[in-house]
Design a protein around this motif. Structure first.
Motif, mmCIF file in Angstrom:
data_model
loop_
_atom_site.group_PDB
_atom_site.id
_atom_site.type_symbol
_atom_site.label_atom_id
_atom_site.label_comp_id
_atom_site.label_asym_id
_atom_site.label_seq_id
_atom_site.Cartn_x
_atom_site.Cartn_y
_atom_site.Cartn_z
ATOM 1 N N GLU A 169 0.878 -1.201 0.048
ATOM 2 C CA GLU A 169 0.043 -0.104 0.172
ATOM 3 C C GLU A 169 0.972 1.343 0.060
ATOM 4 O O GLU A 169 1.979 1.122 0.253
ATOM 5 N N LYS A 170 0.181 2.350 -0.228
ATOM 6 C CA LYS A 170 1.079 3.544 -0.466
ATOM 7 C C LYS A 170 1.244 4.026 1.097
ATOM 8 O O LYS A 170 0.488 4.158 1.974
ATOM 9 N N VAL A 171 2.690 4.272 0.942
ATOM 10 C CA VAL A 171 3.211 4.657 2.556
ATOM 11 C C VAL A 171 4.187 5.903 2.223
ATOM 12 O O VAL A 171 4.893 6.092 1.237
ATOM 13 N N THR A 172 4.051 6.948 3.090
ATOM 14 C CA THR A 172 4.879 8.225 2.842
ATOM 15 C C THR A 172 5.697 8.208 4.514
ATOM 16 O O THR A 172 5.195 8.189 5.509
ATOM 17 N N VAL A 173 7.008 8.373 4.212
ATOM 18 C CA VAL A 173 7.772 8.784 5.502
ATOM 19 C C VAL A 173 8.297 10.205 5.389
ATOM 20 O O VAL A 173 8.939 10.642 4.175
ATOM 21 N N GLN A 174 7.836 10.917 6.359
ATOM 22 C CA GLN A 174 8.346 12.279 6.152
ATOM 23 C C GLN A 174 9.553 12.775 6.938
ATOM 24 O O GLN A 174 9.833 11.881 7.821
ATOM 25 N N ASN A 175 9.977 14.193 6.418
ATOM 26 C CA ASN A 175 11.068 14.675 7.088
ATOM 27 C C ASN A 175 12.186 13.839 7.142
ATOM 28 O O ASN A 175 12.946 14.072 8.175
ATOM 29 N N LEU A 176 12.689 13.379 5.932
ATOM 30 C CA LEU A 176 14.017 12.772 5.833
ATOM 31 C C LEU A 176 15.022 13.768 5.413
ATOM 32 O O LEU A 176 14.804 14.536 4.832
#
Length: 210
Positions: A169-176
């Protein structure tokens, strides 16, 4: 100017910073991407730009998309993504965007498709605790337990956490953080892990929390 790129996850490695500390990074082949369409409020009802990534033979593209690329005078691309920027007029049709659009130290959000795990039980999928393994609980301690009351509402509530399909499924990891950029080979090293398997397509955008 707001920035975004489509890329391909290469894999994880580690590099050393100026203090000699090991930094785990994910290497992404980011771009080159080409602007295949610029949408405006007058013609489309909203402002956005469409980017394409990855060359593909024309015979592997549907006829409507062949016409779309021909109209834009752009070679057929494997992946198309749309971005709604505040200032879409800053981009031009046919413009090539490379990895150097980002700089070392930038904060980015990375979106990808997570690894598919298939059918998974509630412990693996939702981190449920095991049931008691004695005193008549049953032959299986990894069941989900009670699904709800019997007389009222006499059904399982919608959204109840149960066993089922996990991942993919669509996954977003933020602030890298962007640790290093190789503009010549269009490679970006991003600190930490990002979603998906090696070879999967990802989208890198300006961080909304930076």
């Amino acid at each position: 100017m707001q920035k975004a790129l489509i890329g391909k996850k290469i894999g994880m490695t580690q590099i050393f910073d100026e203090k000699g500390k090991v930094v785990p990074v994910t290497v992404v082949e980011a771009g080159p991407c080409v602007v295949s369409q610029v949408k405006t409020v007058e013609t489309d009802g909203y402002a956005a730009i469409q980017m394409g990534y990855g060359d593909v033979k024309p015979k592997h593209v549907t006829k409507p998309l062949q016409g779309h690329f021909k109209k834009a005078d752009v070679a057929p691309k494997r992946v198309l993504k749309e971005f709604r920027f505040d200032d879409c007029a800053a981009y031009e049709l046919g413009q090539v965007i490379k990895a150097d659009v980002f700089e070392t130290g930038d904060k980015v959000d990375v979106t990808g498709k997570s690894k598919g795990k298939g059918y998974a039980g509630v412990i693996k999928r939702w981190n449920f605790a095991r049931l008691k393994e004695s005193h008549g609980t049953g032959p299986n301690a990894r069941h989900g337990g009670s699904m709800g009351a019997c007389s009222s509402p006499s059904r399982v509530w919608k959204g109840k956490k149960m066993a089922g399909h996990l991942g993919a499924e669509k996954v977003t990891v933020q602030n890298l953080a962007v640790v290093k950029i190789d503009a010549e080979d269009n490679l970006i090293a991003i600190k930490g892990a990002i979603p998906g398997a090696n070879g999967g397509y990802v989208v890198i955008k300006d961080s909304v929390k930076a």
